[in-house]
Design a protein around this motif. Structure first.
Motif, PDB file in Angstrom:
ATOM      1  N   GLN A 129     -69.802  13.715  -6.845  1.00 50.82           N
ATOM      2  CA  GLN A 129     -69.178  15.017  -7.029  1.00 50.82           C
ATOM      3  C   GLN A 129     -68.832  15.180  -8.499  1.00 50.82           C
ATOM      4  O   GLN A 129     -68.198  14.312  -9.095  1.00 50.82           O
ATOM      5  N   VAL A 130     -69.262  16.275  -9.075  1.00 52.87           N
ATOM      6  CA  VAL A 130     -68.998  16.554 -10.479  1.00 52.87           C
ATOM      7  C   VAL A 130     -68.280  17.898 -10.569  1.00 52.87           C
ATOM      8  O   VAL A 130     -68.854  18.933 -10.238  1.00 52.87           O
ATOM      9  N   PRO A 131     -67.021  17.888 -10.998  1.00 55.59           N
ATOM     10  CA  PRO A 131     -66.327  19.171 -11.153  1.00 55.59           C
ATOM     11  C   PRO A 131     -66.963  19.980 -12.279  1.00 55.59           C
ATOM     12  O   PRO A 131     -67.354  19.427 -13.295  1.00 55.59           O
ATOM     13  N   VAL A 132     -67.065  21.269 -12.048  1.00 59.53           N
ATOM     14  CA  VAL A 132     -67.675  22.150 -13.039  1.00 59.53           C
ATOM     15  C   VAL A 132     -66.649  23.186 -13.461  1.00 59.53           C
ATOM     16  O   VAL A 132     -66.060  23.872 -12.628  1.00 59.53           O
ATOM     17  N   ASP A 133     -66.432  23.287 -14.738  1.00 58.10           N
ATOM     18  CA  ASP A 133     -65.526  24.294 -15.278  1.00 58.10           C
ATOM     19  C   ASP A 133     -66.343  25.201 -16.186  1.00 58.10           C
ATOM     20  O   ASP A 133     -66.597  24.879 -17.339  1.00 58.10           O
ATOM     21  N   THR A 134     -66.788  26.315 -15.634  1.00 58.99           N
ATOM     22  CA  THR A 134     -67.669  27.217 -16.378  1.00 58.99           C
ATOM     23  C   THR A 134     -66.919  28.152 -17.306  1.00 58.99           C
ATOM     24  O   THR A 134     -67.525  28.845 -18.112  1.00 58.99           O
TER      25      THR A 134
END
Length: 184
Positions: A129-134
């Motif tokens: 799981q890789v958190p993504v902060d766009t």
């Protein structure tokens, strides 16, 4: 649980918007077509749930309406969102989505905690799981929620995240909305 959360969100949105007629979107995995079975990809469609709270309905009546309308939306999930927009022909604006400004995503992984999915394997492929902060939001307000379970499989609550457009909301306002949502 998802339909109960949908009903709670409808009640919250009606109250804060000052209207009895609310609509919000919810994503659904669009893999009913057997032709997609062998494909890797993100096949998600957005369904629209419209709830009418005219006449001060009871909680049971709201839940029943949400259930009926959600099931009807599920039945028509194969209709591409673009076709729905084309047929309804809403007034277009570059500042917001044509049909909904709020989305509720329900993360259900067959009773598993999302965090526990990291480290799992699909054959030779490891899952991480890789958190993504766009730093951008596609909708004015998006809730991503899911039920969490203990190691023994007992439900321990609902948690998630909220994403919002900073030109529409500020952090304090969203925190207030979340607190009200929790109370509902």
């Amino acid at each position: 649980p998802f339909m109960t959360i949908q009903a709670a969100l409808a009640l919250l949105l009606a109250k804060v918007a000052g209207t009895a007629d609310v609509a919000f979107g919810f994503p659904i995995v669009g893999r009913r077509d057997p032709a997609l079975d062998g494909l890797i990809g993100f096949f998600v469609n957005t369904l629209v749930l419209r709830v009418n709270l005219d006449g001060n309905p009871t909680v049971a009546e709201v839940l029943d309406q949400v259930r009926q309308r959600s099931l009807a939306a599920f039945e028509h999930q194969d209709v591409p969102f673009e076709v729905l927009v084309e047929r309804l022909n809403p007034t277009r604006s570059m500042s917001h989505h044509p049909l909904v400004q709020v989305v509720l995503a329900w993360q259900n992984f067959a009773g598993e905690n999302v965090d526990e999915l990291s480290g799992r394997r699909l054959g030779d492929v490891a899952i991480t799981q890789v958190p993504v902060d766009t730093r951008s939001a596609r909708m004015d307000l998006s809730f991503s929620l899911g039920e969490r379970f203990s190691e023994s499989g007992v439900p321990v609550g609902i948690c998630g995240a909220v994403e919002y457009r900073t030109d529409v909301f500020d952090r304090v306002t969203v925190e207030g909305l979340v607190a009200r949502f929790e109370r509902v």
